[in-house]
Enzyme design. Structure first.
Site, PDB file in Angstrom:
ATOM      1  N   HIS A 199      44.811  33.685  47.733  1.00 56.17           N
ATOM      2  CA  HIS A 199      44.306  34.719  48.635  1.00 56.17           C
ATOM      3  C   HIS A 199      45.025  34.714  49.988  1.00 56.17           C
ATOM      4  O   HIS A 199      44.611  35.407  50.907  1.00 56.17           O
ATOM      5  CB  HIS A 199      42.792  34.575  48.817  1.00 56.17           C
TER       6      HIS A 199
ATOM      7  N   HIS B  86      43.987  36.946  36.013  1.00 54.36           N
ATOM      8  CA  HIS B  86      43.015  37.672  35.189  1.00 54.36           C
ATOM      9  C   HIS B  86      43.384  37.626  33.712  1.00 54.36           C
ATOM     10  O   HIS B  86      42.509  37.656  32.845  1.00 54.36           O
ATOM     11  CB  HIS B  86      42.895  39.126  35.662  1.00 54.36           C
TER      12      HIS B  86
ATOM     13  N   ARG C 253      47.666  38.161  40.899  1.00 49.25           N
ATOM     14  CA  ARG C 253      46.274  38.279  40.462  1.00 49.25           C
ATOM     15  C   ARG C 253      46.182  38.679  38.989  1.00 49.25           C
ATOM     16  O   ARG C 253      45.311  38.206  38.245  1.00 49.25           O
ATOM     17  CB  ARG C 253      45.571  39.323  41.336  1.00 49.25           C
TER      18      ARG C 253
ATOM     19  N   ASN D 285      35.960  48.033  37.231  1.00 52.94           N
ATOM     20  CA  ASN D 285      37.346  47.680  36.867  1.00 52.94           C
ATOM     21  C   ASN D 285      37.946  46.848  37.994  1.00 52.94           C
ATOM     22  O   ASN D 285      37.609  46.989  39.153  1.00 52.94           O
ATOM     23  CB  ASN D 285      38.101  48.938  36.422  1.00 52.94           C
TER      24      ASN D 285
HETATM   25  C1  HEM Z   1      38.175  31.630  42.663  1.00 54.94           C
HETATM   26  C2  HEM Z   1      37.722  32.760  42.209  1.00 54.94           C
HETATM   27  C3  HEM Z   1      38.278  34.096  42.635  1.00 54.94           C
HETATM   28  C4  HEM Z   1      37.561  35.170  43.037  1.00 54.94           C
HETATM   29  C5  HEM Z   1      36.051  35.268  43.109  1.00 54.94           C
HETATM   30  C6  HEM Z   1      38.495  36.202  43.377  1.00 54.94           C
HETATM   31  C7  HEM Z   1      38.140  37.465  43.803  1.00 54.94           C
HETATM   32  C8  HEM Z   1      39.027  38.421  44.248  1.00 54.94           C
HETATM   33  C9  HEM Z   1      38.653  39.727  44.720  1.00 54.94           C
HETATM   34  C10 HEM Z   1      37.240  40.280  44.769  1.00 54.94           C
HETATM   35  C11 HEM Z   1      39.772  40.362  45.120  1.00 54.94           C
HETATM   36  C12 HEM Z   1      39.894  41.742  45.748  1.00 54.94           C
HETATM   37  C13 HEM Z   1      39.911  42.833  44.710  1.00 54.94           C
HETATM   38  C14 HEM Z   1      39.817  44.177  45.380  1.00 54.94           C
HETATM   39  O1  HEM Z   1      38.748  44.476  45.926  1.00 54.94           O
HETATM   40  O2  HEM Z   1      40.812  44.929  45.361  1.00 54.94           O
HETATM   41  C15 HEM Z   1      40.870  39.453  44.891  1.00 54.94           C
HETATM   42  C16 HEM Z   1      42.171  39.728  45.182  1.00 54.94           C
HETATM   43  C17 HEM Z   1      43.220  38.872  44.902  1.00 54.94           C
HETATM   44  N1  HEM Z   1      43.133  37.663  44.246  1.00 54.94           N
HETATM   45 FE1  HEM Z   1      41.459  36.680  43.772  1.00 54.94          FE
HETATM   46  N2  HEM Z   1      39.762  35.730  43.194  1.00 54.94           N
HETATM   47  C18 HEM Z   1      39.685  34.453  42.738  1.00 54.94           C
HETATM   48  C19 HEM Z   1      40.735  33.641  42.381  1.00 54.94           C
HETATM   49  C20 HEM Z   1      42.061  33.997  42.464  1.00 54.94           C
HETATM   50  C21 HEM Z   1      43.155  33.214  41.950  1.00 54.94           C
HETATM   51  C22 HEM Z   1      43.012  31.912  41.168  1.00 54.94           C
HETATM   52  C23 HEM Z   1      44.289  33.891  42.267  1.00 54.94           C
HETATM   53  C24 HEM Z   1      45.721  33.522  41.974  1.00 54.94           C
HETATM   54  C25 HEM Z   1      46.169  32.297  41.912  1.00 54.94           C
HETATM   55  C26 HEM Z   1      43.902  35.074  42.988  1.00 54.94           C
HETATM   56  C27 HEM Z   1      44.764  35.983  43.532  1.00 54.94           C
HETATM   57  C28 HEM Z   1      44.390  37.148  44.161  1.00 54.94           C
HETATM   58  C29 HEM Z   1      45.341  38.022  44.820  1.00 54.94           C
HETATM   59  C30 HEM Z   1      46.827  37.765  45.003  1.00 54.94           C
HETATM   60  C31 HEM Z   1      44.603  39.126  45.272  1.00 54.94           C
HETATM   61  C32 HEM Z   1      45.149  40.358  46.007  1.00 54.94           C
HETATM   62  C33 HEM Z   1      45.401  41.447  44.989  1.00 54.94           C
HETATM   63  C34 HEM Z   1      46.025  42.708  45.564  1.00 54.94           C
HETATM   64  O3  HEM Z   1      46.577  42.682  46.664  1.00 54.94           O
HETATM   65  O4  HEM Z   1      45.960  43.732  44.862  1.00 54.94           O
HETATM   66  N3  HEM Z   1      42.538  35.116  43.065  1.00 54.94           N
HETATM   67  N4  HEM Z   1      40.393  38.286  44.350  1.00 54.94           N
HETATM   68  C1  LIG Z   2      40.504  51.619  38.051  1.00 54.37           C
HETATM   69  O1  LIG Z   2      39.855  52.772  38.478  1.00 54.37           O
HETATM   70  C2  LIG Z   2      40.514  53.446  39.539  1.00 54.37           C
HETATM   71  C3  LIG Z   2      39.636  54.578  40.018  1.00 54.37           C
HETATM   72  O2  LIG Z   2      38.953  55.148  38.943  1.00 54.37           O
HETATM   73  C4  LIG Z   2      41.866  53.932  39.055  1.00 54.37           C
HETATM   74  O3  LIG Z   2      42.558  54.570  40.101  1.00 54.37           O
HETATM   75  C5  LIG Z   2      42.669  52.719  38.603  1.00 54.37           C
HETATM   76  O4  LIG Z   2      43.890  53.135  38.057  1.00 54.37           O
HETATM   77  C6  LIG Z   2      41.892  51.930  37.562  1.00 54.37           C
HETATM   78  N1  LIG Z   2      42.606  50.698  37.304  1.00 54.37           N
HETATM   79  C7  LIG Z   2      42.795  50.255  36.073  1.00 54.37           C
HETATM   80  C8  LIG Z   2      43.478  48.965  35.983  1.00 54.37           C
HETATM   81  O5  LIG Z   2      42.420  50.848  35.096  1.00 54.37           O
END
Ligand code: HEM
Ligand SMILES: *[C@@H]1O[C@H](CO)[C@@H](O)[C@H](O)[C@H]1NC(C)=O
Ligand SMILES: *[C@@H]1O[C@H](CO)[C@@H](O)[C@H](O)[C@H]1NC(C)=O
Ligand SMILES: *[C@@H]1O[C@H](CO)[C@@H](O)[C@H](O)[C@H]1NC(C)=O
Ligand SMILES: *[C@@H]1O[C@H](CO)[C@@H](O)[C@H](O)[C@H]1NC(C)=O
Ligand SMILES: *[C@@H]1O[C@H](CO)[C@@H](O)[C@H](O)[C@H]1NC(C)=O
Ligand SMILES: *[C@@H]1O[C@H](CO)[C@@H](O)[C@H](O)[C@H]1NC(C)=O
Ligand SMILES: *[C@@H]1O[C@H](CO)[C@@H](O)[C@H](O)[C@H]1NC(C)=O
Length: 328
Positions: free
Chosen positions: A196, A70, A66, A98
């Site tokens: 995802h 980003h 991810r 964030n």
């Molecule tokens: C299409 C638009 C996309 C949206 C709206 C989106 C949105 C999100 C959101 C809201 C989360 C959860 C964040 C959280 O609450 O911790 C997430 C997680 C994630 N996204 Fe996306 N995403 C998108 C595209 C992508 C793409 C293109 C990739 C990689 C190719 C990706 C890979 C991931 C991964 C691997 C996670 C899990 C992260 C973790 O486990 O910490 N996403 N995404």
């Molecule tokens: C985002 O905020 C949370 C809670 O304030 C913190 O634990 C985390 O390290 C922050 N992540 C980044 C990427 O700054």
């Protein structure tokens, strides 16, 4: 007169081609094996260090995939997502809200290992692109060759993160527009959303969808009602800290089950469900869900290479950051 006109059009076009070739997006000049002669063991060191750290903390693998996404969607893949805020600048990683990015310590450790053998040679942007690839491979996903030669940017602004990253509530029109603005097709949107298949979300990313969809205390009707019951059990309305697997049961295996979930109306975000609202993206989802996705790995690898070329800076522009979290 017509000849003059033709000539001027010709020269105008020449000018445009020039401007296009030499603007910041030098994606063509990335090369597989860019560091072959200058730092031959670079890719092995990245792989070894990443493997060691992820074996200790497997949940970081999705976070690193991810992070590359980003990075690339904000100012191009220039390592700007890695930069810390300073007293005068709020950086991307502190965008409000964030982006719950994790795993910066992995990038820092890999960078240290690389600096030890090849000081000031390899960009943080390249390291991130490779680590993301290795993380996917370690989760039983595909591998691919990563074109390298990115340079690190010197600018990171939280406002740009907000403006360039689609929110989980994005609809299909917004998603297509976002990806197209980065040169990615509707099909590539469907493919990359397959990321995802691994990882987690915070409950806060879906609380509106579960509890206040249109602002009237309602639930998104496009979500499978049986799944709503399950999700509500995991995420209470005010819960901002709990996490939930996006692909429950195989959140640490890179596979096609994401598409099966989306087809069953169990995609976690509106942005996942939205893939069913367009012919091109829906066809991709259904094909992968039905066939077990024989081509998903190849498709994902090719799309990652393409995403990894977005807005890169090359040559002698930008810099090779010594510490990934701070500009030199
Ligand atoms: C299409 C638009 C996309 C949206 C709206 C989106 C949105 C999100 C959101 C809201 C989360 C959860 C964040 C959280 O609450 O911790 C997430 C997680 C994630 N996204 Fe996306 N995403 C998108 C595209 C992508 C793409 C293109 C990739 C990689 C190719 C990706 C890979 C991931 C991964 C691997 C996670 C899990 C992260 C973790 O486990 O910490 N996403 N995404
Ligand atoms: C985002 O905020 C949370 C809670 O304030 C913190 O634990 C985390 O390290 C922050 N992540 C980044 C990427 O700054
Ligand atoms: C670097 O080495 C790899 C593997 O041997 C090769 O495929 C690639 O073409 C080489 N790249 C350059 C730029 O030398
Ligand atoms: C990477 O790990 C392998 C297997 O453990 C080892 O043989 C190799 O020497 C390591 N490479 C580097 C550059 O550390
Ligand atoms: C998508 O969202 C935008 C912005 O909220 C809205 O203007 C548009 O009507 C929506 N499109 C669809 C197809 O829902
Ligand atoms: C639901 O959304 C509406 C409109 O945005 C807001 O006024 C209300 O406070 C929200 N309710 C809850 C419980 O968050
Ligand atoms: C979408 O696909 C359906 C069924 O395959 C077809 O009837 C429809 O014309 C297509 N719509 C567009 C805009 O291509
Ligand atoms: C950037 O922030 C992280 C987390 O707060 C910290 O560990 C790191 O040392 C900081 N980097 C610099 C160059 O100050």
């Amino acid at each position: 007169m017509t000849i003059l006109k033709l000539l001027s059009v010709f020269f105008l076009q020449l000018l445009c081609v020039h401007v296009f070739l030499f603007d910041g997006t030098n994606a063509q000049s990335l090369r597989v094996g860019f560091y072959n002669s200058t730092c031959p063991s670079f890719e092995e060191i990245v792989r070894n260090t990443t493997a060691r750290l992820i074996s200790r903390a497997p949940s970081l693998a999705p976070a690193l995939l991810r992070m590359h996404f980003h990075d690339c969607f904000v100012r191009g893949c220039d390592g700007s997502v890695l930069i810390n805020s300073t007293s005068g600048n709020q950086a991307e990683k502190d965008a409000i809200p964030n982006q719950s990015l994790r795993g910066f310590q992995v990038i820092d450790a890999v960078k240290t290992a690389v600096e030890n053998i090849c000081p000031s040679l390899v960009s943080c942007a390249d390291i991130l692109a490779l680590v993301a690839r290795d993380a996917v491979t370690l989760m039983n996903g595909p591998s691919w060759r990563v074109p390298l030669g990115r340079r690190d940017g010197r600018v990171s602004r939280s406002s740009e993160a907000l403006a360039n990253l689609p929110p989980p509530s994005a609809n299909i029109t917004q998603l297509k527009a976002s990806f197209r603005s980065k040169g990615l097709s509707d099909r590539e949107l469907a493919i990359l959303s397959g990321g995802h298949t691994i990882g987690i979300s915070h409950c806060s990313s879906i609380s509106n969808r579960l509890y206040n969809f249109t602002g009237q205390g309602d639930t998104d009707p496009s979500l499978d009602p049986n799944y709503v019951v399950h999700l509500k059990r995991k995420c209470s309305p005010t819960d901002t800290t709990s996490i939930i697997e996006m692909d429950p049961g195989s959140a640490r295996t890179f596979d096609t089950s994401y598409y099966t979930l989306v087809r069953k109306r169990r995609g976690l975000f509106e942005a996942d469900a939205a893939l069913l609202n367009d012919n091109a993206t829906r066809n991709y989802v259904l094909r992968q869900a039905n066939s077990g996705g024989s081509n998903f790995f190849n498709d994902f690898a090719a799309s990652m290479v393409k995403m990894g070329r977005i807005g890169v800076i090359t040559g002698n522009r930008g810099e090779i950051r010594r510490i990934c979290s701070a500009i030199n």
